[in-house]
Design a protein around this motif. Structure first.
Motif, PDB file in Angstrom:
ATOM      1  N   PHE A   1       0.850  -1.195   0.000  1.00 65.30           N
ATOM      2  CA  PHE A   1       0.000   0.000   0.000  1.00 65.30           C
ATOM      3  C   PHE A   1       0.885   1.244   0.000  1.00 65.30           C
ATOM      4  N   ILE A   2       0.347   2.308  -0.564  1.00 68.28           N
ATOM      5  CA  ILE A   2       1.077   3.568  -0.706  1.00 68.28           C
ATOM      6  C   ILE A   2       0.812   4.454   0.504  1.00 68.28           C
ATOM      7  N   THR A   3       1.864   5.051   1.026  1.00 67.39           N
ATOM      8  CA  THR A   3       1.734   6.030   2.105  1.00 67.39           C
ATOM      9  C   THR A   3       1.950   7.421   1.529  1.00 67.39           C
ATOM     10  N   GLY A   4       1.085   8.343   1.881  1.00 63.94           N
ATOM     11  CA  GLY A   4       1.231   9.722   1.446  1.00 63.94           C
ATOM     12  C   GLY A   4       1.256  10.649   2.645  1.00 63.94           C
ATOM     13  N   ILE A   5       2.120  11.654   2.601  1.00 55.95           N
ATOM     14  CA  ILE A   5       2.229  12.621   3.682  1.00 55.95           C
ATOM     15  C   ILE A   5       2.126  14.022   3.103  1.00 55.95           C
ATOM     16  N   ASN A   6       1.236  14.838   3.663  1.00 53.99           N
ATOM     17  CA  ASN A   6       1.118  16.237   3.270  1.00 53.99           C
ATOM     18  C   ASN A   6       2.035  17.093   4.127  1.00 53.99           C
ATOM     19  N   SER A   7       2.615  18.110   3.529  1.00 56.95           N
ATOM     20  CA  SER A   7       3.505  18.996   4.277  1.00 56.95           C
ATOM     21  C   SER A   7       2.709  20.116   4.940  1.00 56.95           C
ATOM     22  N   ASN A   8       3.431  20.932   5.669  1.00 55.66           N
ATOM     23  CA  ASN A   8       2.904  22.201   6.170  1.00 55.66           C
ATOM     24  C   ASN A   8       2.666  23.154   5.002  1.00 55.66           C
ATOM     25  N   THR A   9       2.058  24.299   5.280  1.00 51.44           N
ATOM     26  CA  THR A   9       1.885  25.358   4.289  1.00 51.44           C
ATOM     27  C   THR A   9       2.693  26.580   4.708  1.00 51.44           C
ATOM     28  N   VAL A  10       3.583  27.054   3.838  1.00 54.09           N
ATOM     29  CA  VAL A  10       4.342  28.277   4.125  1.00 54.09           C
ATOM     30  C   VAL A  10       3.655  29.453   3.441  1.00 54.09           C
ATOM     31  N   LYS A  11       3.925  30.666   3.956  1.00 49.93           N
ATOM     32  CA  LYS A  11       3.286  31.873   3.445  1.00 49.93           C
ATOM     33  C   LYS A  11       4.349  32.925   3.164  1.00 49.93           C
ATOM     34  N   ILE A  12       4.148  33.695   2.083  1.00 52.54           N
ATOM     35  CA  ILE A  12       5.055  34.785   1.748  1.00 52.54           C
ATOM     36  C   ILE A  12       4.273  36.085   1.734  1.00 52.54           C
ATOM     37  N   SER A  13       4.797  37.070   2.452  1.00 54.13           N
ATOM     38  CA  SER A  13       4.166  38.377   2.560  1.00 54.13           C
ATOM     39  C   SER A  13       4.993  39.411   1.809  1.00 54.13           C
ATOM     40  N   LEU A  14       4.363  40.172   0.932  1.00 53.66           N
ATOM     41  CA  LEU A  14       5.006  41.310   0.282  1.00 53.66           C
ATOM     42  C   LEU A  14       4.785  42.554   1.147  1.00 53.66           C
ATOM     43  N   PRO A  15       5.500  43.660   0.881  1.00 54.84           N
ATOM     44  CA  PRO A  15       5.432  44.820   1.784  1.00 54.84           C
ATOM     45  C   PRO A  15       4.021  45.325   2.082  1.00 54.84           C
ATOM     46  N   ASN A  16       3.090  45.233   1.142  1.00 57.79           N
ATOM     47  CA  ASN A  16       1.738  45.730   1.391  1.00 57.79           C
ATOM     48  C   ASN A  16       0.726  44.616   1.645  1.00 57.79           C
ATOM     49  N   SER A  17       1.210  43.399   1.850  1.00 54.98           N
ATOM     50  CA  SER A  17       0.290  42.291   2.133  1.00 54.98           C
ATOM     51  C   SER A  17      -0.353  42.473   3.502  1.00 54.98           C
ATOM     52  N   VAL A  18      -1.606  42.065   3.585  1.00 56.89           N
ATOM     53  CA  VAL A  18      -2.345  42.108   4.842  1.00 56.89           C
ATOM     54  C   VAL A  18      -2.438  40.680   5.354  1.00 56.89           C
ATOM     55  N   GLN A  19      -1.812  40.418   6.482  1.00 55.98           N
ATOM     56  CA  GLN A  19      -1.794  39.051   7.004  1.00 55.98           C
ATOM     57  C   GLN A  19      -3.068  38.692   7.728  1.00 55.98           C
ATOM     58  N   TYR A  20      -3.639  39.655   8.432  1.00 53.87           N
ATOM     59  CA  TYR A  20      -4.857  39.389   9.190  1.00 53.87           C
ATOM     60  C   TYR A  20      -5.827  40.541   8.955  1.00 53.87           C
ATOM     61  N   GLU A  21      -7.070  40.212   8.720  1.00 56.53           N
ATOM     62  CA  GLU A  21      -8.091  41.218   8.490  1.00 56.53           C
ATOM     63  C   GLU A  21      -9.071  41.229   9.649  1.00 56.53           C
ATOM     64  N   ASP A  22      -9.564  42.452   9.991  1.00 49.67           N
ATOM     65  CA  ASP A  22     -10.610  42.554  10.999  1.00 49.67           C
ATOM     66  C   ASP A  22     -11.885  41.925  10.470  1.00 49.67           C
ATOM     67  N   ILE A  23     -12.517  41.136  11.288  1.00 49.70           N
ATOM     68  CA  ILE A  23     -13.765  40.489  10.908  1.00 49.70           C
ATOM     69  C   ILE A  23     -14.859  40.983  11.835  1.00 49.70           C
ATOM     70  N   THR A  24     -15.907  41.545  11.265  1.00 48.02           N
ATOM     71  CA  THR A  24     -17.038  42.021  12.054  1.00 48.02           C
ATOM     72  C   THR A  24     -18.203  41.074  11.862  1.00 48.02           C
ATOM     73  N   MET A  25     -18.759  40.580  12.949  1.00 43.86           N
ATOM     74  CA  MET A  25     -19.904  39.685  12.893  1.00 43.86           C
ATOM     75  C   MET A  25     -21.110  40.391  13.513  1.00 43.86           C
ATOM     76  N   LYS A  26     -22.205  40.348  12.860  1.00 42.91           N
ATOM     77  CA  LYS A  26     -23.457  40.827  13.421  1.00 42.91           C
ATOM     78  C   LYS A  26     -24.311  39.612  13.732  1.00 42.91           C
ATOM     79  N   ILE A  27     -24.598  39.421  15.009  1.00 41.43           N
ATOM     80  CA  ILE A  27     -25.356  38.254  15.448  1.00 41.43           C
ATOM     81  C   ILE A  27     -26.779  38.676  15.755  1.00 41.43           C
ATOM     82  N   GLU A  28     -27.707  38.072  15.102  1.00 39.59           N
ATOM     83  CA  GLU A  28     -29.122  38.360  15.326  1.00 39.59           C
ATOM     84  C   GLU A  28     -29.785  37.149  15.952  1.00 39.59           C
ATOM     85  N   LYS A  29     -30.678  37.420  16.919  1.00 35.01           N
ATOM     86  CA  LYS A  29     -31.377  36.339  17.602  1.00 35.01           C
ATOM     87  C   LYS A  29     -32.840  36.704  17.759  1.00 35.01           C
TER      88      LYS A  29
END
Length: 221
Positions: free
Chosen positions: A174-202
């Motif tokens: 049988f074949i074994t497969g392994i997935n690697s991690n994911t690396v990220k590259i940021s350029l000078p104006n890249s936004v790594q994290y964005e503000d997220i606004t949630m409106k919760i209605e009940k």
């Protein structure tokens, strides 16, 4: 170490090889290191894959220009590397996908979207990688010059191989497969994290309203 893994690193003009979020300059060269480490058993039928910079499916991302690869380290270990490419950004394994073609330096590199590296011995047969050993391949890239880019680049890799039974000295069936991690590259104006606004209605019942438990709106930021 008896631990087997597949790891993707990236080196840029601003950082040595890293597995995290790495900064890079516009229009600069960078490279990915795709490393394979075997565990407590010898392995064979190794194929190392990457869908170049398609490691993140859920959000927009930028992609660099593919310049080529360097298999010098693997060759120094005694392996012959037969390289295949696909024009499909999400190419699957060579057993599942018929889009793979043999790579050569004369092809249009802009058409290379996925890569597969088949590890062979000097006779062109599947190589045997000893237990507790490692090898790697480098993918050379160039970052875009567009200063309006605000996203990141993402990359990963994966393998398939057969472990060799320590008693019979034959590959397990049988074949074994392994997935690697994911690396990220940021350029000078890249936004790594964005503000997220949630409106919760009940929907509140009448009893909640009478008891003063009914706010007009709940907003989390």
């Amino acid at each position: 170490s008896s631990y087997q893994d597949t790891t993707t690193y990236v080196q840029t003009d601003k950082s040595n090889y890293s597995t995290g979020v790495v900064n890079a300059s516009y229009d600069s060269d960078y490279e990915y290191k795709l490393r394979v480490r075997t565990g407590s058993a010898d392995v064979t039928n190794l194929i190392l894959y990457t869908n170049i910079e398609e490691g993140h499916k859920g959000r927009g991302h930028w992609k660099g220009k593919f310049l080529g690869m360097d298999t010098t380290y693997a060759k120094a270990k005694g392996y012959k590397i037969k390289t295949y490419y696909s024009e499909n950004t999400n190419a699957m394994s060579m057993k599942e996908d018929n889009s793979w073609k043999e790579y050569n330096d004369s092809i249009d590199k802009s058409k290379v979207k996925s890569l597969a590296f088949v590890f062979q011995d000097g006779e062109g047969k599947p190589a045997v990688l000893p237990a507790n050993s490692l090898t790697y391949i480098l993918i050379k890239m160039k970052a875009p010059s567009n200063e309006n880019i605000k996203t990141l680049a993402y990359n990963n890799s994966w393998t398939e191989w057969n472990a060799i039974d320590s008693i019979t000295k034959e590959p397990v069936d049988f074949i074994t497969g392994i997935n690697s991690n994911t690396v990220k590259i940021s350029l000078p104006n890249s936004v790594q994290y964005e503000d997220i606004t949630m409106k919760i209605e009940k929907k509140w019942n009448d009893n909640d309203d009478k008891l003063g438990l009914r706010p007009n709106e709940i907003t989390y930021k």
